[in-house]
Design a protein around this motif. Structure first.
Motif, mmCIF file in Angstrom:
data_model
loop_
_atom_site.group_PDB
_atom_site.id
_atom_site.type_symbol
_atom_site.label_atom_id
_atom_site.label_comp_id
_atom_site.label_asym_id
_atom_site.label_seq_id
_atom_site.Cartn_x
_atom_site.Cartn_y
_atom_site.Cartn_z
ATOM 1 N N ILE A 6 0.838 -1.203 0.000
ATOM 2 C CA ILE A 6 0.000 0.000 0.000
ATOM 3 C C ILE A 6 0.874 1.254 0.000
ATOM 4 N N HIS A 75 -5.044 5.870 4.608
ATOM 5 C CA HIS A 75 -6.048 5.661 3.566
ATOM 6 C C HIS A 75 -6.144 6.901 2.671
ATOM 7 N N GLY A 84 -7.040 3.847 -3.691
ATOM 8 C CA GLY A 84 -7.910 3.471 -2.588
ATOM 9 C C GLY A 84 -9.196 2.787 -2.999
ATOM 10 N N CYS A 160 -8.612 -7.088 0.096
ATOM 11 C CA CYS A 160 -8.027 -5.919 -0.591
ATOM 12 C C CYS A 160 -8.290 -5.975 -2.089
ATOM 13 N N GLU A 192 -10.736 0.559 5.391
ATOM 14 C CA GLU A 192 -9.420 1.198 5.526
ATOM 15 C C GLU A 192 -8.456 0.317 6.304
ATOM 16 N N THR A 194 -8.317 -2.894 6.641
ATOM 17 C CA THR A 194 -7.835 -4.031 5.851
ATOM 18 C C THR A 194 -6.758 -3.581 4.873
ATOM 19 N N TRP A 195 -6.984 -2.434 4.257
ATOM 20 C CA TRP A 195 -5.986 -1.899 3.326
ATOM 21 C C TRP A 195 -4.647 -1.698 4.017
#
Ligand SMILES: Cc1cc2nc3c(=O)[nH]c(=O)nc-3n(C[C@H](O)[C@H](O)[C@H](O)COP(=O)(O)O)c2cc1C
Length: 408
Positions: A6, A75, A84, A160, A192, A194-195
């Protein structure tokens, strides 16, 4: 690779703060070969420069001040880089990405005791018993914890990638090595949190020395406890100094017994990777050095009487000692403990907190039973860890290539 970190997608952890190297997602497109993996390591090392450490400290300060607000910040950073609100990609893409990322789960001695079977719509996660530690882990408990960590990684990546994961644990009593099946269910936008967890999968590293003298924020510990609970396990921070001294003493005793036992030593040496070795598993023989804590938490002796030491890091603090436990002690509980472990580690890593493990005492039945009765309220201890903030980069790690872990 399909599932880029990310922070790399967002222009590096310090993207918004103007520090880290930008890596295009396309550049991540490794083919899983040893050369591609080494290249990724080289790039990761390149981003671990002093300015990034400063950035990490900034992130940590934010984390302790604002707790989970850092996730919203991450995020926003990601969204501003256009990554995102990602539409779901194909199911095949999601499953490929899940297996690719699962290789980066932690495993005892970096044995990577797993294989994956991809049959289009479903991943089968299998225990690779050839890689079991038959002396220190005769029951396969640590093997299943390691595979449980890989399972949590796959769930995270599938989320994701835009799908709700459908998981069946131990789906077939006739095939005991088939630990789980994973499918991509209905399309669903990842949240968010999880990201942010997904972004830590390849960055997270095991720490093997003391920590900086910076407390782990209480709110973060509470969210780690919740993370463990969500997976069916319990994380207990140990605050009593006498209890911490007891755990340290048991660790040292177990380490001493194992170091004097030829069978344990030979098994450990099998998974110790010499500095110039090109193998893609095992723990670097110089993985720890210095940063001795008080009380002393004994490290595994991967170098074993050889002159391989790593330069001492600056930290000597113990950090927060924590026990991960489960109510039962069967195969399902061990897989749950592994999922909880990876949930905790990724969440902690997102807040700039690393973990060191000291599981030697849990490999000795009497010591494990003592810990169970005295410190776990009769629940079964599965992992002993220290959580804390590191000032230097943790030693790099390595994984086998995708073709090596994929089963036909
Ligand atoms: C069940 C389990 C037990 C572990 N026990 C120890 C330990 O006692 N000492 C240690 O230094 N690391 C321990 N580890 C960490 C592994 O050595 C580490 O995950 C592996 O080398 C891969 O490195 P990485 O976590 O940096 O990616 C353990 C990991 C697992 C999953």
């Amino acid at each position: 690779m399909a599932f880029a970190s990310i922070r790399e997608q967002a222009g590096g952890e310090g993207g918004g703060l103007g520090t880290a190297v930008h890596v295009e997602p396309e550049q991540q497109a490794g083919d899983g070969t040893a050369a591609a993996i080494r290249e990724r390591h080289r790039r990761r090392q390149a981003t671990r420069t002093r300015p990034e450490i400063t950035t990490r400290l900034v992130l940590r300060t934010r984390a302790s001040r604002e707790g989970l607000d850092v996730m919203r910040w991450a995020h926003r950073l990601l969204s501003s880089a256009g990554g995102g609100a990602m539409a779901a990609r194909s199911v095949k893409h999601a499953l490929d990405a899940a297996v690719e990322a699962a290789r980066w789960a932690p495993s005892v001695h970096n044995t990577q005791p797993w294989t994956f079977h991809l049959d289009g719509a479903e991943i089968g996660l299998k225990a690779d018993v050839e890689r079991q530690l038959h002396v220190s882990d005769a029951s396969g408990r640590e093997l299943l914890i390691s595979c449980g960590a890989a399972l949590f990684t796959m769930r995270t990546v599938i989320r994701c990638e835009g799908y709700e994961p459908i998981v069946r644990v131990l789906p077939d009593p006739d095939r005991p090595n088939l630990l789980a099946t994973v499918k991509a269910g209905a399309p669903a936008q990842a949240d968010e949190v999880t990201w942010v967890l997904g972004g830590e999968i390849e960055r997270r590293r095991t720490h093997r020395a003391g920590f900086a003298d910076v407390p782990v924020p209480e709110r973060l510990l509470q969210s780690l406890e919740r993370a463990a609970m969500n997976e069916g396990a319990k994380l207990t921070p140990v605050l009593n100094p006498q209890a911490i001294a007891v755990i340290a003493a048991l660790t040292e005793a177990a380490q001493g017994v194992q170091a004097r036992d030829r069978r344990f030593t030979l098994e450990l040496l099998r998974w110790s990777r010499a500095p110039e070795s090109t193998r893609m598993d095992g723990v670097a023989a110089d993985a720890h050095g210095g940063g001795r804590t008080e009380p002393y938490f004994a490290q595994r002796e991967y170098a074993w009487r050889r002159e391989w030491v790593r330069e001492s890091g600056p930290g000597t603090a113990v950090g927060t000692v924590a026990l991960l436990s489960t109510v039962g002690d069967g195969r399902e509980d061990w897989i749950a403990a592994g999922q909880a472990l990876q949930h905790i580690l990724l969440h902690a890593a997102a807040h700039g907190v690393s973990a060191a493990f000291h599981t030697q005492a849990l490999e000795m039945d009497q010591l494990r039973e003592f810990l169970r009765q005295q410190l776990c309220g009769a629940a079964y201890p599965q992992m002993i860890m220290r959580l804390g903030v590191t000032l230097d980069a943790d030693p790099d790690s390595i994984r086998r290539s995708l073709p090596e872990v994929l089963e036909e």
